[in-house]
Design an enzyme around this catalytic site. Sequence first.
Site, PDB file in Angstrom:
ATOM      1  N   ASP A 113       0.844  -1.196   0.000  1.00  0.00           N
ATOM      2  CA  ASP A 113       0.000   0.000   0.000  1.00  0.00           C
ATOM      3  C   ASP A 113       0.871   1.233   0.000  1.00  0.00           C
ATOM      4  O   ASP A 113       2.093   1.152   0.033  1.00  0.00           O
ATOM      5  CB  ASP A 113      -1.053  -0.029   1.111  1.00  0.00           C
ATOM      6  N   LYS A 142      -4.926   2.853  -1.372  1.00  0.00           N
ATOM      7  CA  LYS A 142      -5.923   3.740  -1.960  1.00  0.00           C
ATOM      8  C   LYS A 142      -5.284   4.511  -3.109  1.00  0.00           C
ATOM      9  O   LYS A 142      -4.256   5.149  -2.947  1.00  0.00           O
ATOM     10  CB  LYS A 142      -6.376   4.722  -0.882  1.00  0.00           C
ATOM     11  N   MET A 177      -3.037   8.718  12.306  1.00  0.00           N
ATOM     12  CA  MET A 177      -4.338   8.846  11.622  1.00  0.00           C
ATOM     13  C   MET A 177      -5.216   9.894  12.312  1.00  0.00           C
ATOM     14  O   MET A 177      -6.431   9.731  12.401  1.00  0.00           O
ATOM     15  CB  MET A 177      -5.084   7.489  11.613  1.00  0.00           C
TER      16      MET A 177
HETATM   17  N1  SAH Z   1       1.791   0.552  10.728  1.00  0.00           N
HETATM   18  C1  SAH Z   1       2.072   1.957  10.565  1.00  0.00           C
HETATM   19  C2  SAH Z   1       0.896   2.839  10.896  1.00  0.00           C
HETATM   20  C3  SAH Z   1      -0.312   2.625  10.017  1.00  0.00           C
HETATM   21  S1  SAH Z   1      -1.588   3.771  10.360  1.00  0.00           S
HETATM   22  C4  SAH Z   1       3.309   2.326  11.372  1.00  0.00           C
HETATM   23  O1  SAH Z   1       3.753   1.563  12.227  1.00  0.00           O
HETATM   24  O2  SAH Z   1       3.858   3.394  11.098  1.00  0.00           O
HETATM   25  C5  SAH Z   1      -1.268   5.024   9.179  1.00  0.00           C
HETATM   26  C6  SAH Z   1      -0.787   6.282   9.847  1.00  0.00           C
HETATM   27  O3  SAH Z   1       0.607   6.206  10.106  1.00  0.00           O
HETATM   28  C7  SAH Z   1      -0.947   7.530   9.040  1.00  0.00           C
HETATM   29  O4  SAH Z   1      -2.266   8.042   9.087  1.00  0.00           O
HETATM   30  C8  SAH Z   1       0.019   8.459   9.721  1.00  0.00           C
HETATM   31  O5  SAH Z   1      -0.506   8.918  10.939  1.00  0.00           O
HETATM   32  C9  SAH Z   1       1.142   7.513  10.053  1.00  0.00           C
HETATM   33  N2  SAH Z   1       2.241   7.541   9.047  1.00  0.00           N
HETATM   34  C10 SAH Z   1       2.747   6.492   8.397  1.00  0.00           C
HETATM   35  N3  SAH Z   1       3.764   6.854   7.606  1.00  0.00           N
HETATM   36  C11 SAH Z   1       3.923   8.187   7.772  1.00  0.00           C
HETATM   37  C12 SAH Z   1       4.821   9.169   7.253  1.00  0.00           C
HETATM   38  N4  SAH Z   1       5.787   8.830   6.392  1.00  0.00           N
HETATM   39  N5  SAH Z   1       4.700  10.434   7.659  1.00  0.00           N
HETATM   40  C13 SAH Z   1       3.744  10.800   8.537  1.00  0.00           C
HETATM   41  N6  SAH Z   1       2.857   9.929   9.059  1.00  0.00           N
HETATM   42  C14 SAH Z   1       2.945   8.629   8.701  1.00  0.00           C
END
Ligand code: SAH
Length: 354
Positions: A131, A152, A266
Site C-alpha cells: 500500500d 488507496k 491517523m
Molecule cells: N503501521 C504503521 C501505521 C499505520 S496507520 C506504522 O507503524 O507506522 C497510518 C498512519 O501512520 C498515518 O495516518 C500516519 O498517521 C502515520 N504515518 C505512516 N507513515 C507516515 C509518514 N511517512 N509520515 C507521517 N505519518 C505517517
Amino acid sequence: MQLEMSLEGIAVVLLGEADASRQAVLRYRRAGAALAHFDSPGAFMAAVALPARPGLVAVVGCLSSSGKKADDGDWAPVLDHYRSAGVPIVREPAAGPRGHVTLAGGGPGSRGLLTVDAVEALRDADVVLFDRLAPWRELERLTTAQLIDVGKLPGHHKVPQTEINRLLVEHARAGANVVRLKGGDPFVFGRGGEEAAACAEAGVPVRIVSGISSSIAVPAAAGIPVTHREVSHCFTVISGHAPLTPAEHEHLAGLGAAGGTLVVLMGVANLPHLASGLRRAGLPLDTPLAVVERGHQAGQRTTVTELGRAEADTAACGNPAVIVIGEVVRLAGLGSHAAERSELRDLAASLLDA
Ligand code: SAH
C-alpha cells in the site's frame, strides 16, 4: 545480489535448480543479460552452445551468509573450470519458499528505513501486495515480483481488508512466495494481526518482519525524541481515526499531565475534536503540539504550536501525518542534519520528477 547494474548484452551463465533460480533468472533478464541457464550439471554437459567465455557466472543457492566457505556441491567442477579461466563468479540466493506469506514492515516510506530482512524478503518474493505508506516507489528496483497495489489510489476505493486477506491466501495456495509490504510496522495499527490470522486459519505459513514504525521515526525525522531524560519517561501511541470518548480524553490528559508524550496516528481529520477534548480534560493550553507531515519523504513539513491554538495553526495540515503532544516537542529540530536531509530529499525528488 541486487542487480542495479546494466548487463545489457553480456553473456551470463546461471547455474542452479529451476525452482531455486526462478527469481535470479528474472533479475538477470531484467538487467539485460544474454542468459544461459542450466538447472543441473547434466544439462550443462549436454549443452551444445555454451558461451565461449561468459562475462559472468552466477551460481544459485550456495550462499553462505555465516561466512563459511560455500559448498558448491555438484557444480564444483564447472565453477573450477570457469574460475581458472578467470571468469568472475557471483553467488545468488535461492528463491523464497513457495506457499508462504511474509508480513513485512516497510518503515515510514524511505528506502533507507527498510530493514535488511524486508529487502531480502522482497528480493525473494514472487508476489508483493503493497500500500501507499510503504516505500512502494522503490519496489521496481527491489524485486522482480508481480506487484499488486492494494492501497488507496486517488479516485479509487481501497481494496477491502477481507479482499486483501483472500488475495494473500489465494496467491500462497497457488504456490507463490508472497510478501505483504505495509507501512511502518505491521503490528502497529496496520491490521497485520488480522492478515496473520487469516493466513493461519487457511493453513498458510506466515512470518512477521518487523518494521520501523512511523510513531517513533516520524517524530524523529523532525528531531523530536518521543522520550527524553527528565522531560518524558513514557509515550503512548493512539489512533485518532475514530473520535475518542470523554473518558479516553481524561485518561490521555492524565498521562500528558504526568509528563508522558502522546503520539497520534491517523489523527489529522479529528485533531480539532482531540485538542478540545484534551483541553476540557485539563491538559494545559501551553502544552506543545507538533504535526509532522510526510516524515522521511519528499515534502516533509513540521508545524509546531500549542494545544490552546492547535486547530487554527494546523488547519493546513494533511495526511499522512503524526501528531506529537508533550514537552518533548520543545526539542524539535534536534539533530541539525534533519532539515538539511529533508531539503536534499526534496531536491532529489524534484530531479527525479523532472
Ligand atoms: N503501521 C504503521 C501505521 C499505520 S496507520 C506504522 O507503524 O507506522 C497510518 C498512519 O501512520 C498515518 O495516518 C500516519 O498517521 C502515520 N504515518 C505512516 N507513515 C507516515 C509518514 N511517512 N509520515 C507521517 N505519518 C505517517
